[in-house]
Design a protein around this motif. Structure first.
Motif, short mmCIF file in Angstrom:
data_model
loop_
_atom_site.label_atom_id
_atom_site.label_comp_id
_atom_site.label_asym_id
_atom_site.label_seq_id
_atom_site.Cartn_x
_atom_site.Cartn_y
_atom_site.Cartn_z
N ALA A 50 0.52 -0.95 -0.42
CA ALA A 50 -0.33 -0.28 -0.27
C ALA A 50 0.89 1.02 -0.05
O ALA A 50 0.50 2.13 -0.80
CB ALA A 50 -0.99 0.03 1.13
N ALA A 57 -3.05 -2.13 -3.56
CA ALA A 57 -3.32 -2.28 -2.35
C ALA A 57 -4.25 -1.75 -1.24
O ALA A 57 -4.37 -1.53 -0.50
CB ALA A 57 -1.70 -2.56 -2.18
N GLN A 58 -4.58 -0.46 -1.58
CA GLN A 58 -5.07 0.78 -1.42
C GLN A 58 -6.44 0.49 -0.55
O GLN A 58 -6.73 0.83 -0.14
CB GLN A 58 -4.67 2.39 -1.95
CG GLN A 58 -3.60 2.53 -2.19
CD GLN A 58 -2.75 3.59 -1.55
OE1 GLN A 58 -3.95 4.03 -0.54
NE2 GLN A 58 -1.84 4.12 -1.42
N ILE A 61 -6.16 -1.64 2.26
CA ILE A 61 -5.50 -2.41 2.86
C ILE A 61 -6.49 -1.98 4.75
O ILE A 61 -7.57 -1.06 4.91
CB ILE A 61 -4.85 -0.80 3.04
CG1 ILE A 61 -3.45 -0.96 4.57
CG2 ILE A 61 -5.56 1.02 2.82
CD1 ILE A 61 -2.61 -1.63 4.02
N TYR A 67 -6.27 3.75 4.95
CA TYR A 67 -5.09 3.61 5.62
C TYR A 67 -5.00 4.52 6.95
O TYR A 67 -4.58 3.44 8.15
CB TYR A 67 -4.26 4.00 4.88
CG TYR A 67 -2.61 4.47 5.19
CD1 TYR A 67 -1.23 3.31 4.78
CD2 TYR A 67 -2.24 5.55 6.35
CE1 TYR A 67 -0.59 3.27 5.14
CE2 TYR A 67 -0.47 5.19 6.94
CZ TYR A 67 0.34 4.58 6.19
OH TYR A 67 1.45 4.49 6.58
N ASN A 80 0.67 5.97 3.32
CA ASN A 80 1.46 5.70 2.67
C ASN A 80 3.02 5.75 3.02
O ASN A 80 3.76 6.80 2.69
CB ASN A 80 1.43 6.15 1.48
CG ASN A 80 0.20 5.89 0.99
OD1 ASN A 80 -0.68 5.06 1.51
ND2 ASN A 80 -0.26 5.90 -0.23
#
Length: 553
Positions: A50, A57-58, A61, A67, A80
């Motif tokens: 991510a 991946a973003q 997560i 995030y 990130n």
């Protein structure tokens, strides 16, 4: 992580399985990137993907919650952040992190710079720290009454900060509850100082209550609460988590603290109760406080580079099932500061509630220099002081240490349960763990005439009901464990005749350098191999220089 958080996570994970999406009403476990309820290397891999913007991946997560929900380990709000990945890698590798890894946004203490009180006032007059409260350097931070760092919270103290305990009753005291953390990491050039709020020149011990950390590591008295404060079920400590993490303290001075409330019910300069072995404690000075410099009540925590100076009672005091270790420590008694007979360098007890309670108190010590008050004629009524007192079923290993200048004797053991750990009879050392032993150590100038390195107690006279007496045990250690009494001039010179003690670093080629030393790594896995006797490497640096201080008012 606190148990209730785990329960919340379990419920949230179940909701994901049922609905296929993460509900932001349930906060994820900090660092659990894939939201499966545990923290492992797969979380690190997803976190790194991510951070480096790898496809998908973003969106994945924190179970799709984003995030900030579980991946912002340093709490700074950055998105990130590779620093977060590093913290997560350490956490997944079961390495304790300082600074924090709790995904809690830092909140600077309001009123800084200037005088600011730590914690929010509660209806009962105590104060409470929640979230991540940060005391910045340069702030005149105050403790007012009893201040609790609550479970799930962290008190962060910047290098060079000073925290002053207000004088009064009840005594201003910091208590880190089980599940809470303290992150007080200074450095040699900018130590963190915990002191009295009284004006310089009027400060005195017992001005405030000191610092106490409560953890969830094993103790041998279940349900016991922190002494020195009113009964409160939230002050129960101990548990089954040997690797519990209560935070980090490094380069801290704690002075003018402690409070004797009633007999055997005291606050000390620094208390660790049920503290686990992931907690980092190093470069701590406890100075000129009432009762003990540092007292451990059970737990598994390991400590290094301790200075225990001019306290009213004992320098190093353990009980209730301590199995952690201390390496590199200096005990300095100051004659005028001694409160009463029974103020010892080491005071080691299994339990006052039962000498056979388990886990047995079995602390490990390597490379300690313990200096008593015999160098001074002041306070002559306080004579019943020993370098090492072992009693109430205690076991221990003290290795590579110097014990000198204690008024009564260098070593004594009391009672039959304690003697059982030391020897099987008056001619044979015990070899079955837990063992009570002093190995590869030097005793000098103890007791009347300077050669009373061991003294029998009435509970264990030579030829009595105990497996062996203190003098018999010491003779066995001298015969086979490289522990001796000596008049060697290089050892006699250590400490000088003033306070603070001087000439702490032995010379290369001195007896501290040449006497056979134990490999400390074989005694405790947290230790390093320091093949010399005492706290300081012969011909090396004085590791106390620059960050310690010895005020008396």
């Amino acid at each position: 992580m606190h148990k209730t958080w785990k329960l919340t996570l379990t419920g949230a994970a179940a909701a994901i399985a049922m609905t296929g999406a993460w509900s932001t009403a349930h906060a994820a476990l900090c660092g659990d990137s894939d939201a499966n309820g545990t923290i492992a290397i797969n979380d690190v891999v997803l976190h790194l993907r991510a951070v480096t913007n790898q496809p998908g991946a973003q969106a994945a997560i924190c179970g799709g919650a984003g995030y900030a929900n579980c991946a912002n380990l340093n709490g700074t709000g950055g998105v990130n952040d590779i620093v977060d990945t590093t913290l997560l890698l350490k956490r997944a590798s079961k390495i304790a992190n300082c600074p924090q890894d709790l995904c809690i946004t830092p909140t600077p203490l309001a009123g800084c710079p200037g005088t600011a009180i730590i914690g929010t006032l509660q209806g009962d007059g105590t104060r409470q720290v929640t979230g991540n409260l940060v005391v910045p350097a340069g702030c005149d931070a105050r403790l007012d009454k009893v201040t609790f760092v609550e479970s799930g919270a962290v008190l962060t103290v910047a290098p060079g900060a000073t925290i002053k305990g207000n004088v009064g009753d009840p005594p201003s005291t910091l208590v880190v509850k089980t599940g809470g953390r303290i992150d007080a990491v200074g450095n040699a050039g900018a130590p963190i100082v915990w002191t009295s709020a009284a004006s310089v020149g009027t400060r005195n011990r017992q001005d405030w209550g000191g610092v106490a950390i409560l953890g969830r590591a094993p103790v041998n008295e279940p349900g016991i609460e922190l002494e020195g404060l009113p009964p409160d079920p939230e002050l129960v400590y101990g548990g089954a988590q040997a690797d519990d993490f209560s935070g980090c303290m490094s380069y801290n001075r704690i002075e003018f603290a402690g409070r004797a409330l009633t007999p055997d019910n005291e606050l000390n300069n620094f208390v660790m109760a049920g503290v686990g072995n992931k907690t980092r404690i190093d470069h701590i000075q406890a100075h000129f406080g009432a009762d003990d410099c540092i007292e451990w009540f059970g737990g598994t925590v390991n400590s290094k580079f301790l200075v225990l100076s001019a306290c009213g009672d004992d320098g190093l005091d353990t009980q209730l099932g301590v199995v952690g270790g201390v390496q590199f420590a200096l005990v300095e008694q100051e004659a005028n500061a001694l409160e009463a007979a029974g103020s010892n360098g080491f005071e080691e007890d299994n339990s006052e509630f039962g000498a056979t309670k388990t886990p047995f108190n079995n602390p490990k010590y390597c490379n300690v220099t313990a200096l008593g008050a015999k160098y001074s004629a002041a306070n002559p009524a306080v004579t019943n002081t020993f370098g090492i007192l072992s009693r109430r079923g205690n076991a221990m290993t003290i290795a590579n240490s110097i014990v000198k200048d204690f008024r009564q004797a260098g070593y004594t053991l009391r009672d039959a349960p304690t003697a059982t750990h030391a020897c099987t009879n008056s001619t044979t050392l015990n070899t079955v763990a837990p063992i009570g032993q002093i190995v590869n150590s030097l005793f000098n100038n103890n007791g009347s005439g300077g050669s009373v390195h061991a003294q029998d107690d009435a509970s264990c006279p030579s030829g009595g009901a105990c497996n062996c007496s203190a003098t018999e045990h010491f003779a066995l250690l001298t015969a086979s464990k490289n522990t001796i009494g000596t008049t060697d001039a290089s050892i006699a010179a250590i400490g000088g005749a003033t306070f603070p003690r001087t000439n702490l670093v032995p010379a290369i080629g001195s007896l501290a350098d040449t006497h056979p030393a134990a490999n400390c790594t074989a005694i405790d896995s947290s230790f390093v191999d320091a093949p010399y006797i005492g706290a300081f490497e012969p011909g090396g640096a004085d590791w106390t220089a620059g960050w310690t201080a010895f005020p008396f008012n």
